[in-house]
Write a protein that holds these residues in place. Structure first.
Motif, PDB file in Angstrom:
ATOM      1  N   HIS A  96      52.636   1.988   8.685  1.00  0.00           N
ATOM      2  CA  HIS A  96      53.943   1.334   8.846  1.00  0.00           C
ATOM      3  C   HIS A  96      54.049   0.042   7.944  1.00  0.00           C
ATOM      4  O   HIS A  96      54.949  -0.374   7.363  1.00  0.00           O
ATOM      5  CB  HIS A  96      53.830   0.696  10.465  1.00  0.00           C
ATOM      6  CG  HIS A  96      55.134  -0.102  10.697  1.00  0.00           C
ATOM      7  ND1 HIS A  96      55.329  -1.519  10.383  1.00  0.00           N
ATOM      8  CD2 HIS A  96      56.455   0.182  10.823  1.00  0.00           C
ATOM      9  CE1 HIS A  96      56.411  -1.949  10.624  1.00  0.00           C
ATOM     10  NE2 HIS A  96      57.208  -1.043  10.744  1.00  0.00           N
ATOM     11  N   ASP A  97      53.022  -0.824   7.766  1.00  0.00           N
ATOM     12  CA  ASP A  97      53.216  -1.970   6.856  1.00  0.00           C
ATOM     13  C   ASP A  97      53.293  -1.616   5.227  1.00  0.00           C
ATOM     14  O   ASP A  97      54.017  -2.127   4.754  1.00  0.00           O
ATOM     15  CB  ASP A  97      51.691  -2.879   7.028  1.00  0.00           C
ATOM     16  CG  ASP A  97      51.752  -3.568   8.125  1.00  0.00           C
ATOM     17  OD1 ASP A  97      52.617  -3.743   8.917  1.00  0.00           O
ATOM     18  OD2 ASP A  97      50.680  -4.127   8.667  1.00  0.00           O
ATOM     19  N   ILE A  98      52.569  -0.441   4.754  1.00  0.00           N
ATOM     20  CA  ILE A  98      52.722   0.084   3.587  1.00  0.00           C
ATOM     21  C   ILE A  98      54.098   0.717   3.347  1.00  0.00           C
ATOM     22  O   ILE A  98      54.764   0.397   2.151  1.00  0.00           O
ATOM     23  CB  ILE A  98      51.719   1.206   3.318  1.00  0.00           C
ATOM     24  CG1 ILE A  98      50.143   0.281   3.240  1.00  0.00           C
ATOM     25  CG2 ILE A  98      51.767   1.670   1.707  1.00  0.00           C
ATOM     26  CD1 ILE A  98      49.100   1.210   3.302  1.00  0.00           C
ATOM     27  N   ALA A  99      54.741   1.393   4.404  1.00  0.00           N
ATOM     28  CA  ALA A  99      56.023   1.905   3.985  1.00  0.00           C
ATOM     29  C   ALA A  99      56.870   0.659   4.230  1.00  0.00           C
ATOM     30  O   ALA A  99      57.876   0.815   3.392  1.00  0.00           O
ATOM     31  CB  ALA A  99      56.405   2.780   5.519  1.00  0.00           C
ATOM     32  N   GLU A 100      56.875  -0.276   4.827  1.00  0.00           N
ATOM     33  CA  GLU A 100      57.709  -1.349   4.662  1.00  0.00           C
ATOM     34  C   GLU A 100      57.606  -2.226   3.325  1.00  0.00           C
ATOM     35  O   GLU A 100      58.577  -2.457   2.818  1.00  0.00           O
ATOM     36  CB  GLU A 100      57.441  -2.447   5.687  1.00  0.00           C
ATOM     37  CG  GLU A 100      57.980  -1.909   7.628  1.00  0.00           C
ATOM     38  CD  GLU A 100      59.268  -1.626   7.360  1.00  0.00           C
ATOM     39  OE1 GLU A 100      60.342  -2.491   7.122  1.00  0.00           O
ATOM     40  OE2 GLU A 100      59.718  -0.530   7.613  1.00  0.00           O
ATOM     41  N   ALA A 101      56.351  -2.423   2.817  1.00  0.00           N
ATOM     42  CA  ALA A 101      56.332  -2.881   1.618  1.00  0.00           C
ATOM     43  C   ALA A 101      56.848  -1.964   0.543  1.00  0.00           C
ATOM     44  O   ALA A 101      57.232  -2.609  -0.375  1.00  0.00           O
ATOM     45  CB  ALA A 101      54.709  -3.001   1.246  1.00  0.00           C
ATOM     46  N   ASP A 102      56.704  -0.788   0.942  1.00  0.00           N
ATOM     47  CA  ASP A 102      57.299   0.075  -0.229  1.00  0.00           C
ATOM     48  C   ASP A 102      59.012  -0.148  -0.541  1.00  0.00           C
ATOM     49  O   ASP A 102      59.307   0.494  -1.592  1.00  0.00           O
ATOM     50  CB  ASP A 102      57.230   1.801   0.241  1.00  0.00           C
ATOM     51  CG  ASP A 102      55.685   2.134  -0.418  1.00  0.00           C
ATOM     52  OD1 ASP A 102      55.368   1.616  -1.490  1.00  0.00           O
ATOM     53  OD2 ASP A 102      55.274   3.130   0.123  1.00  0.00           O
ATOM     54  N   LYS A 103      59.556  -0.758   0.465  1.00  0.00           N
ATOM     55  CA  LYS A 103      61.078  -0.885   0.385  1.00  0.00           C
ATOM     56  C   LYS A 103      61.100  -1.853  -0.367  1.00  0.00           C
ATOM     57  O   LYS A 103      62.458  -2.396  -0.508  1.00  0.00           O
ATOM     58  CB  LYS A 103      61.480  -0.975   1.769  1.00  0.00           C
ATOM     59  CG  LYS A 103      61.254   0.216   2.748  1.00  0.00           C
ATOM     60  CD  LYS A 103      61.866  -0.201   4.151  1.00  0.00           C
ATOM     61  CE  LYS A 103      61.740   1.252   5.032  1.00  0.00           C
ATOM     62  NZ  LYS A 103      62.136   1.006   6.349  1.00  0.00           N
ATOM     63  N   LEU A 104      60.300  -2.805  -0.715  1.00  0.00           N
ATOM     64  CA  LEU A 104      60.447  -4.142  -1.453  1.00  0.00           C
ATOM     65  C   LEU A 104      60.686  -3.815  -2.851  1.00  0.00           C
ATOM     66  O   LEU A 104      59.971  -3.002  -3.413  1.00  0.00           O
ATOM     67  CB  LEU A 104      59.305  -5.002  -1.077  1.00  0.00           C
ATOM     68  CG  LEU A 104      58.939  -5.566   0.012  1.00  0.00           C
ATOM     69  CD1 LEU A 104      57.653  -6.381   0.056  1.00  0.00           C
ATOM     70  CD2 LEU A 104      59.955  -6.340   0.674  1.00  0.00           C
ATOM     71  N   PRO A 105      61.592  -4.793  -3.417  1.00  0.00           N
ATOM     72  CA  PRO A 105      61.750  -4.531  -4.942  1.00  0.00           C
ATOM     73  C   PRO A 105      60.511  -5.133  -5.801  1.00  0.00           C
ATOM     74  O   PRO A 105      60.801  -5.592  -6.472  1.00  0.00           O
ATOM     75  CB  PRO A 105      63.069  -5.255  -5.287  1.00  0.00           C
ATOM     76  CG  PRO A 105      62.956  -6.328  -4.118  1.00  0.00           C
ATOM     77  CD  PRO A 105      62.151  -5.634  -3.116  1.00  0.00           C
ATOM     78  N   LEU A 106      59.454  -4.407  -5.729  1.00  0.00           N
ATOM     79  CA  LEU A 106      58.154  -4.745  -6.222  1.00  0.00           C
ATOM     80  C   LEU A 106      57.538  -3.775  -7.182  1.00  0.00           C
ATOM     81  O   LEU A 106      57.241  -2.749  -6.668  1.00  0.00           O
ATOM     82  CB  LEU A 106      57.243  -5.121  -5.187  1.00  0.00           C
ATOM     83  CG  LEU A 106      55.989  -5.750  -5.666  1.00  0.00           C
ATOM     84  CD1 LEU A 106      56.057  -7.113  -6.558  1.00  0.00           C
ATOM     85  CD2 LEU A 106      54.962  -6.080  -4.338  1.00  0.00           C
ATOM     86  N   ARG A 107      57.794  -3.698  -8.527  1.00  0.00           N
ATOM     87  CA  ARG A 107      57.298  -2.747  -9.234  1.00  0.00           C
ATOM     88  C   ARG A 107      56.280  -3.280 -10.452  1.00  0.00           C
ATOM     89  O   ARG A 107      56.492  -4.384 -10.767  1.00  0.00           O
ATOM     90  CB  ARG A 107      58.522  -2.050  -9.815  1.00  0.00           C
ATOM     91  CG  ARG A 107      59.463  -1.639  -8.981  1.00  0.00           C
ATOM     92  CD  ARG A 107      59.117  -0.285  -8.088  1.00  0.00           C
ATOM     93  NE  ARG A 107      59.990   0.090  -7.188  1.00  0.00           N
ATOM     94  CZ  ARG A 107      59.927  -0.142  -5.794  1.00  0.00           C
ATOM     95  NH1 ARG A 107      58.675  -0.661  -5.364  1.00  0.00           N
ATOM     96  NH2 ARG A 107      60.642   0.471  -4.983  1.00  0.00           N
ATOM     97  N   SER A 108      55.370  -2.467 -10.714  1.00  0.00           N
ATOM     98  CA  SER A 108      54.556  -2.978 -11.655  1.00  0.00           C
ATOM     99  C   SER A 108      54.977  -2.988 -12.962  1.00  0.00           C
ATOM    100  O   SER A 108      55.837  -2.296 -13.434  1.00  0.00           O
ATOM    101  CB  SER A 108      53.299  -1.802 -11.855  1.00  0.00           C
ATOM    102  OG  SER A 108      52.225  -2.021 -12.653  1.00  0.00           O
ATOM    103  N   TRP A 109      54.384  -3.936 -13.848  1.00  0.00           N
ATOM    104  CA  TRP A 109      55.098  -4.522 -15.145  1.00  0.00           C
ATOM    105  C   TRP A 109      54.384  -3.416 -15.989  1.00  0.00           C
ATOM    106  O   TRP A 109      54.858  -3.367 -17.284  1.00  0.00           O
ATOM    107  CB  TRP A 109      54.751  -5.652 -15.380  1.00  0.00           C
ATOM    108  CG  TRP A 109      55.744  -6.584 -15.006  1.00  0.00           C
ATOM    109  CD1 TRP A 109      56.650  -6.498 -13.694  1.00  0.00           C
ATOM    110  CD2 TRP A 109      56.203  -8.100 -15.155  1.00  0.00           C
ATOM    111  NE1 TRP A 109      57.307  -7.694 -13.315  1.00  0.00           N
ATOM    112  CE2 TRP A 109      57.147  -8.701 -14.426  1.00  0.00           C
ATOM    113  CE3 TRP A 109      55.577  -8.660 -16.340  1.00  0.00           C
ATOM    114  CZ2 TRP A 109      57.574  -9.881 -14.627  1.00  0.00           C
ATOM    115  CZ3 TRP A 109      56.195 -10.075 -16.460  1.00  0.00           C
ATOM    116  CH2 TRP A 109      57.044 -10.635 -15.767  1.00  0.00           C
TER     117      TRP A 109
END
Length: 142
Positions: A96-109
């Motif tokens: 659940h926590d990982i699925a929620e974090a996947d929704k954040l606009p956080l992408r590797s540079w």
């Protein structure tokens, strides 16, 4: 204000607003009296700071000592700002926590796979804005 108008202490709200304008910061960890600093791309949300990483030193150090410091800043020719946060990190493991974090606009540079999310719960945050200029005369000579 500190030192006239050269250094301005900002509110917590201003600190979070400034963090939202950037995505590159640094975390400082310490294990066995050995401090380390790591650059991270991050996303602030609801009093927390999130980042993704691959298995390695950052995750190992957080697993041993989850207390850390975070810093982000920006400068230009006229001045800059710095935000420092202190808190504790949690490696996200639940689906659940990982699925929620996947929704954040956080992408590797960088083009590497980063499977692990870390959530920093901020206990303390501070920010300052700086105005650059020549150093005042330290000895009162004219």
């Amino acid at each position: 204000m500190v030192d006239g108008s050269a250094v301005e202490t900002l509110s917590e709200e201003e600190a979070w607003s400034l963090l939202a304008t950037r995505s590159l910061g640094r975390i400082a960890t310490s294990v066995g009296d050995q401090p380390e600093i790591f650059p991270i791309n991050y996303y602030p949300s609801d009093g927390k700071i999130y980042f993704r990483t691959a298995a390695g030193a950052k995750l190992s150090e957080i697993a041993v000592n989850n207390r850390l410091a975070f810093e982000a800043d920006q400068t230009d020719n006229d001045g800059g700002w710095s935000v420092i946060a202190k808190g504790h990190a949690k490696i996200l493991v639940s689906t659940h926590d990982i699925a929620e974090a996947d929704k954040l606009p956080l992408r590797s540079w960088v083009p590497t796979l980063k499977y692990d999310y870390v959530e920093i719960t901020v206990d303390e945050i501070s920010a300052r804005r700086f105005t650059f200029g020549p150093e005042p005369d330290r000895y009162g000579n004219q």
